[in-house]
Design a protein around this motif. Sequence first.
Motif, short mmCIF file in Angstrom:
data_model
loop_
_atom_site.label_atom_id
_atom_site.label_comp_id
_atom_site.label_asym_id
_atom_site.label_seq_id
_atom_site.Cartn_x
_atom_site.Cartn_y
_atom_site.Cartn_z
N ASN A 177 -4.07 -2.48 2.74
CA ASN A 177 -2.82 -2.72 3.46
C ASN A 177 -2.73 -1.73 4.62
O ASN A 177 -2.44 -0.55 4.42
CB ASN A 177 -1.63 -2.56 2.52
CG ASN A 177 -0.31 -2.83 3.21
OD1 ASN A 177 -0.26 -3.18 4.39
ND2 ASN A 177 0.78 -2.65 2.48
N THR A 178 -2.96 -2.20 5.82
CA THR A 178 -2.96 -1.31 6.98
C THR A 178 -1.56 -0.78 7.30
O THR A 178 -1.42 0.20 8.04
CB THR A 178 -3.52 -2.03 8.23
OG1 THR A 178 -2.72 -3.18 8.51
CG2 THR A 178 -4.96 -2.44 8.01
N ALA A 179 -0.52 -1.44 6.76
CA ALA A 179 0.85 -0.98 7.01
C ALA A 179 1.27 0.13 6.05
O ALA A 179 2.37 0.68 6.18
CB ALA A 179 1.83 -2.14 6.92
N HIS A 194 5.45 2.29 8.07
CA HIS A 194 6.11 1.46 7.07
C HIS A 194 6.13 2.21 5.74
O HIS A 194 6.85 3.17 5.59
CB HIS A 194 5.41 0.10 6.95
CG HIS A 194 5.52 -0.75 8.17
ND1 HIS A 194 4.73 -0.57 9.30
CD2 HIS A 194 6.34 -1.79 8.46
CE1 HIS A 194 5.07 -1.45 10.22
NE2 HIS A 194 6.04 -2.20 9.74
N SER A 195 5.31 1.78 4.79
CA SER A 195 5.27 2.40 3.47
C SER A 195 4.34 3.62 3.45
O SER A 195 3.32 3.64 4.14
CB SER A 195 4.79 1.37 2.44
OG SER A 195 4.79 1.90 1.15
N VAL A 196 4.71 4.62 2.65
CA VAL A 196 3.89 5.82 2.49
C VAL A 196 3.44 5.87 1.03
O VAL A 196 4.13 6.39 0.15
CB VAL A 196 4.68 7.09 2.87
CG1 VAL A 196 3.77 8.32 2.77
CG2 VAL A 196 5.26 6.96 4.28
N THR A 197 2.28 5.28 0.79
CA THR A 197 1.79 5.15 -0.58
C THR A 197 0.29 4.88 -0.54
O THR A 197 -0.29 4.69 0.53
CB THR A 197 2.52 4.00 -1.30
OG1 THR A 197 2.16 4.02 -2.69
CG2 THR A 197 2.16 2.65 -0.72
N VAL A 198 -0.33 4.85 -1.70
CA VAL A 198 -1.74 4.50 -1.80
C VAL A 198 -1.83 3.00 -2.10
O VAL A 198 -1.47 2.55 -3.19
CB VAL A 198 -2.43 5.31 -2.92
CG1 VAL A 198 -3.90 4.89 -3.04
CG2 VAL A 198 -2.31 6.81 -2.64
#
Length: 229
Positions: free
Chosen positions: A30-32, A22-26
């Motif tokens: 949030n496991t997604a 899903h998201s690529v962030t810190v």
Amino acid sequence: MDSVYKTAPTTTQISIPVLNYHSVTVQPGNTAAITPAKLEEQMQYLADQGYKTLTLKEFIDIWEGGEKPTAKVVLLTFDDGYKDNYTAALPILAKHNFRATLFISPGMVEDGYFLNWEEIKEMHKGGWDIQPHGMTHPNLTKLNAEKQTFEITEARRQIEEELGITADVYCYPFGERNQTTLHILKEHGFRYAFTIEQGMAKPDQNPLLIRRLFVNGEAGLSSFKSLLK
């Protein structure tokens, strides 16, 4: 119960890991969401192990041909179309010459948090397949047939119009669907659809109910490795 749908003929046991990002962030907790550093670590592992990342066409060719691939393969999928897929995931995958499939909701494009069309077009030119994830990412089971049809077909129409491609592979928002959803997809010529049911993708599955493997952004590399087995 989901309806029976014709599956691909197969004489060999084919099993393809379809990884669900899903998201690529810190974003702790949030496991997604996966950090760019962890995604890089995972992509480096795939590269070191000799994995080939499939385009959708390559995935479908394997599925329909019933032939076991000669190399280790994986299909990378990213849901929702977060802007960080462009800023973080795209350069990481490009470094390894990797391909991926992005499922977007056109109704959320241009809002600042999700990708805009210019970014989507650049990702497509960079080798990413772009396919529909509903117009506004709704739980389709809470909508009547007319609204479901709009969510599904309008998302496809806008992607095809903007990118000049065929967008006949669907991804269910929240993984939710019902018999009405499946009927609409078949009626409008969708060939494949991806769920969030866990497991390897195998040609004996209903092509409108293909399984994937959720990548837990808070898990370590050993957990990632286990998904590929």
